[in-house]
Design a protein around this motif. Sequence first.
Motif, PDB file in Angstrom:
ATOM      1  N   VAL B 186       0.839  -1.196   0.000  1.00  0.00           N
ATOM      2  CA  VAL B 186       0.000   0.000   0.000  1.00  0.00           C
ATOM      3  C   VAL B 186       0.876   1.248   0.000  1.00  0.00           C
ATOM      4  O   VAL B 186       0.602   2.228  -0.684  1.00  0.00           O
ATOM      5  CB  VAL B 186      -0.953  -0.009   1.221  1.00  0.00           C
ATOM      6  N   LYS B 187       1.959   1.187   0.782  1.00  0.00           N
ATOM      7  CA  LYS B 187       2.893   2.325   0.828  1.00  0.00           C
ATOM      8  C   LYS B 187       3.409   2.615  -0.581  1.00  0.00           C
ATOM      9  O   LYS B 187       3.535   3.773  -0.996  1.00  0.00           O
ATOM     10  CB  LYS B 187       4.045   1.976   1.769  1.00  0.00           C
ATOM     11  N   GLU B 188       3.712   1.539  -1.316  1.00  0.00           N
ATOM     12  CA  GLU B 188       4.189   1.685  -2.693  1.00  0.00           C
ATOM     13  C   GLU B 188       3.110   2.335  -3.555  1.00  0.00           C
ATOM     14  O   GLU B 188       3.398   3.217  -4.367  1.00  0.00           O
ATOM     15  CB  GLU B 188       4.555   0.283  -3.229  1.00  0.00           C
ATOM     16  N   ALA B 189       1.855   1.910  -3.334  1.00  0.00           N
ATOM     17  CA  ALA B 189       0.745   2.439  -4.130  1.00  0.00           C
ATOM     18  C   ALA B 189       0.456   3.909  -3.814  1.00  0.00           C
ATOM     19  O   ALA B 189      -0.237   4.590  -4.567  1.00  0.00           O
ATOM     20  CB  ALA B 189      -0.511   1.604  -3.880  1.00  0.00           C
ATOM     21  N   CYS B 190       0.989   4.393  -2.696  1.00  0.00           N
ATOM     22  CA  CYS B 190       0.780   5.795  -2.325  1.00  0.00           C
ATOM     23  C   CYS B 190       1.690   6.736  -3.115  1.00  0.00           C
ATOM     24  O   CYS B 190       1.580   7.958  -3.016  1.00  0.00           O
ATOM     25  CB  CYS B 190       1.039   6.000  -0.829  1.00  0.00           C
ATOM     26  N   ARG B 191       2.648   6.140  -3.858  1.00  0.00           N
ATOM     27  CA  ARG B 191       3.594   6.954  -4.593  1.00  0.00           C
ATOM     28  C   ARG B 191       2.902   7.638  -5.780  1.00  0.00           C
ATOM     29  O   ARG B 191       2.097   7.028  -6.466  1.00  0.00           O
ATOM     30  CB  ARG B 191       4.747   6.072  -5.096  1.00  0.00           C
ATOM     31  N   ARG B 192       3.231   8.903  -5.955  1.00  0.00           N
ATOM     32  CA  ARG B 192       2.649   9.627  -7.090  1.00  0.00           C
ATOM     33  C   ARG B 192       3.637   9.591  -8.258  1.00  0.00           C
ATOM     34  O   ARG B 192       4.821   9.281  -8.058  1.00  0.00           O
ATOM     35  CB  ARG B 192       2.377  11.084  -6.700  1.00  0.00           C
ATOM     36  N   PRO B 193       3.176   9.919  -9.462  1.00  0.00           N
ATOM     37  CA  PRO B 193       4.072   9.886 -10.634  1.00  0.00           C
ATOM     38  C   PRO B 193       5.307  10.771 -10.442  1.00  0.00           C
ATOM     39  O   PRO B 193       6.395  10.445 -10.919  1.00  0.00           O
ATOM     40  CB  PRO B 193       3.188  10.425 -11.758  1.00  0.00           C
ATOM     41  N   ASP B 194       5.157  11.889  -9.715  1.00  0.00           N
ATOM     42  CA  ASP B 194       6.314  12.791  -9.545  1.00  0.00           C
ATOM     43  C   ASP B 194       7.212  12.334  -8.391  1.00  0.00           C
ATOM     44  O   ASP B 194       8.003  13.129  -7.876  1.00  0.00           O
ATOM     45  CB  ASP B 194       5.827  14.226  -9.326  1.00  0.00           C
ATOM     46  N   SER B 195       7.075  11.075  -7.988  1.00  0.00           N
ATOM     47  CA  SER B 195       7.914  10.438  -6.965  1.00  0.00           C
ATOM     48  C   SER B 195       7.716  10.982  -5.549  1.00  0.00           C
ATOM     49  O   SER B 195       8.403  10.572  -4.625  1.00  0.00           O
ATOM     50  CB  SER B 195       9.401  10.464  -7.336  1.00  0.00           C
ATOM     51  N   THR B 196       6.768  11.918  -5.374  1.00  0.00           N
ATOM     52  CA  THR B 196       6.361  12.224  -3.997  1.00  0.00           C
ATOM     53  C   THR B 196       5.352  11.150  -3.575  1.00  0.00           C
ATOM     54  O   THR B 196       4.918  10.355  -4.406  1.00  0.00           O
ATOM     55  CB  THR B 196       5.686  13.605  -3.909  1.00  0.00           C
ATOM     56  N   SER B 197       4.977  11.179  -2.304  1.00  0.00           N
ATOM     57  CA  SER B 197       4.055  10.143  -1.827  1.00  0.00           C
ATOM     58  C   SER B 197       2.949  10.744  -0.975  1.00  0.00           C
ATOM     59  O   SER B 197       3.182  11.732  -0.275  1.00  0.00           O
ATOM     60  CB  SER B 197       4.801   9.125  -0.963  1.00  0.00           C
ATOM     61  N   ALA B 198       1.791  10.130  -1.070  1.00  0.00           N
ATOM     62  CA  ALA B 198       0.747  10.463  -0.095  1.00  0.00           C
ATOM     63  C   ALA B 198       1.152   9.840   1.234  1.00  0.00           C
ATOM     64  O   ALA B 198       1.694   8.740   1.263  1.00  0.00           O
ATOM     65  CB  ALA B 198      -0.591   9.908  -0.554  1.00  0.00           C
ATOM     66  N   HIS B 199       0.912  10.593   2.330  1.00  0.00           N
ATOM     67  CA  HIS B 199       1.277  10.049   3.641  1.00  0.00           C
ATOM     68  C   HIS B 199       0.359   8.882   3.986  1.00  0.00           C
ATOM     69  O   HIS B 199      -0.836   8.944   3.719  1.00  0.00           O
ATOM     70  CB  HIS B 199       1.162  11.134   4.714  1.00  0.00           C
ATOM     71  N   LEU B 200       0.958   7.861   4.585  1.00  0.00           N
ATOM     72  CA  LEU B 200       0.188   6.650   4.878  1.00  0.00           C
ATOM     73  C   LEU B 200      -0.115   6.542   6.370  1.00  0.00           C
ATOM     74  O   LEU B 200       0.795   6.546   7.202  1.00  0.00           O
ATOM     75  CB  LEU B 200       0.970   5.415   4.422  1.00  0.00           C
ATOM     76  N   LYS B 201      -1.413   6.472   6.697  1.00  0.00           N
ATOM     77  CA  LYS B 201      -1.806   6.203   8.077  1.00  0.00           C
ATOM     78  C   LYS B 201      -2.299   4.756   8.128  1.00  0.00           C
ATOM     79  O   LYS B 201      -3.104   4.343   7.292  1.00  0.00           O
ATOM     80  CB  LYS B 201      -2.943   7.133   8.518  1.00  0.00           C
ATOM     81  N   VAL B 202      -1.822   4.023   9.108  1.00  0.00           N
ATOM     82  CA  VAL B 202      -2.199   2.611   9.222  1.00  0.00           C
ATOM     83  C   VAL B 202      -3.142   2.440  10.405  1.00  0.00           C
ATOM     84  O   VAL B 202      -2.794   2.757  11.545  1.00  0.00           O
ATOM     85  CB  VAL B 202      -0.954   1.723   9.396  1.00  0.00           C
ATOM     86  N   ILE B 203      -4.343   1.949  10.101  1.00  0.00           N
ATOM     87  CA  ILE B 203      -5.369   1.758  11.140  1.00  0.00           C
ATOM     88  C   ILE B 203      -5.302   0.318  11.653  1.00  0.00           C
ATOM     89  O   ILE B 203      -5.354  -0.613  10.859  1.00  0.00           O
ATOM     90  CB  ILE B 203      -6.772   2.026  10.568  1.00  0.00           C
ATOM     91  N   PHE B 204      -5.198   0.172  12.964  1.00  0.00           N
ATOM     92  CA  PHE B 204      -5.112  -1.191  13.527  1.00  0.00           C
ATOM     93  C   PHE B 204      -6.463  -1.735  13.964  1.00  0.00           C
ATOM     94  O   PHE B 204      -6.620  -2.908  14.175  1.00  0.00           O
ATOM     95  CB  PHE B 204      -4.177  -1.196  14.739  1.00  0.00           C
ATOM     96  N   GLU B 205      -7.428  -0.861  14.136  1.00  0.00           N
ATOM     97  CA  GLU B 205      -8.714  -1.242  14.722  1.00  0.00           C
ATOM     98  C   GLU B 205      -8.477  -1.937  16.058  1.00  0.00           C
ATOM     99  O   GLU B 205      -8.725  -3.134  16.233  1.00  0.00           O
ATOM    100  CB  GLU B 205      -9.509  -2.140  13.766  1.00  0.00           C
TER     101      GLU B 205
END
Lengths: 299, 331
Positions: B186-205
């Motif tokens: 998922v972290k990989e999928a957060c990468r944008r084409p310009d090589s920046t990334s959306a920040h990833l929050k991980v929910i544990f429930e």
Amino acid sequence: MSESEKAARLSVFKTYKLFVGGKFPRSESGRVYEVTDSKGRWLANAPQSSRKDARDAVVAARKAFAGWSGATAYNRGQILYRVAEMLEGRRDQFVREVGDAEGLSKSKAGAVVDAAIDRWVWYAGWTDKIAQIVGGANPVAGPYFNLSSPEPTGVVAILAPQESSFLGLVSVVAPVIATGNTAVVVTSEASPLPALSLGEVLATSDLPGGVVNLLSGRTAEIATPLAAHQDVNAIDLAGAEEVLAKELEIAAADNLKRVRRPQPVDWAADPGTERLTSFLETKTVWHPAGGSGSSGAAY
Amino acid sequence: MPLTVPAHGPEAAARLASMSDVTASDGSLRRFLHGLPGVDAVGLEGRAATLGTRSIKTTAKAYAIDLAISMIDLTTLEGADTPGKVRALCAKGVHPDPLDRSTPKVAAICVYPDMVKVAKESLGDSGVKVASVATAFPAGRAALPVKLADVADAVAAGADEVDMVIDRGAFLAGHYLKVYDEIRAVKEACRRPDSTSAHLKVIFETGELSTYDNIRRASWLGMLAGADFIKTSTGKVAVNATPPNTLILLEAVRDFRETVGVQVGVKPAGGIRTTKDAIKFLVLVNETVGEDWLSNDWFRFGASSLLNDLLMQRQKLSTGRYSGPDYVTVD
């Protein structure tokens, strides 16, 4: 039980508590003050409410408003009548408390309590009749039905009368809730005990929690935040002395609260409907009626 | 080399790589996670309760209220969300109290992926971020490609942050490496084409993890896999963010920074409705991890009704009058 055993029994004192949201909390501040009878003898300690108790009471009253104002007038009448029944069952207790508080003989105090119970019944009967008195169809110059109906104002803060600790209290609380308002009541400062006992009656009478909330303590301390509170829709200043009443009226102006000024009242006299109508708003609807053009259809 | 690097920074990967022996196999990962010290449940709950009794008044309270407002991820995650509702929420996030423009704006608006575009458009350049839940939120019961497509969708629509849920089923069954690999993917999928990334929050429930020990293990697992934020709950189950389970997360990020040198944010979500609650959490942060986490870069509240209560308290402090629900929006 022998005489010596009887003498050895410890007296069980009653802890008077507030009545907020259908529960009996102590004051958030943890304070109490001494309540004495008319001759200055100690009777009990009553909770001395703070502004935070007032805030909590308003939250409880607001929460109860939708359900209480939405109940049918008939249902409200039944519940108020039930309150009167419960009062009747505790008559002896109220006679004692009112006698102590106001320095009345047992028979005079009994007459006061009877009058208070009768007044409660009287207001219970008004719940489903007030709309006929102050509402109705208005004649208008046009093809409309024009109907006015009374609606409760909302959360009403009540400063109960200082002298008449029970009949006066009932006379200001019953008309407010009869019409569907919910109330935050500041009890008589010197004689709060009959009011706090009334809370125990209300709690066992099908009255939804939060419809009536009773706070004992220093009137000025509790009334000031109530008068300024943005979520209180009206305030009855019956128990405020002149200087305080003026201050509270100024504070109440900010959110355009409906204010009922203190005035001399003979609590024993027939009250009329005036207190019922003090905290009502009139809703008027226009409904098209009669012929609607070429279709010729009547309403 | 700086002592601590942010989890979302470029140097974090190298730091995490230093732990590669731990994450090499399911066995080593299990040995590591089960080797973490057990949680003293009584002590934890006692400490959380004690910190909840701090009295925060006057200027400190005013500061705490503004800080809490600036940390809110204002959330709407309903099946009935409409574009209009999301736009209204965005407007509220930018100017929480229209009558008092000194009120800080919230940190982010949190929506479902299909609403990201609407939120992004209405927020414009206000500085409020858009967070999107993804990976088959809230259950997380979908195949990995579906989850990744969900994330890619949100990122393509312009989400600044992605809130993913872990696969609790796999976690509870002990398949830690599967959970780890999924977070990595998922972290990989957060990468944008310009090589920046959306920040990833991980929910544990956390409400579904059964034990405090599991919450601690999940926290470490999430951080090892590269979480930028670790988040307690979805807000969709009976038990959501509580002071004790948030305290475990805070202790985990503190210890993680100590050992690995990477700073990770924390987000309690769900069930935080009053100013009093919010201030309790801020006290927890200050006493556990300190001032480094007292900003919306490192600590967030996932909440919706909390904002109204904060605004009412703020009005009370500035006017001296108790406010009421008539003076805030209904949303």
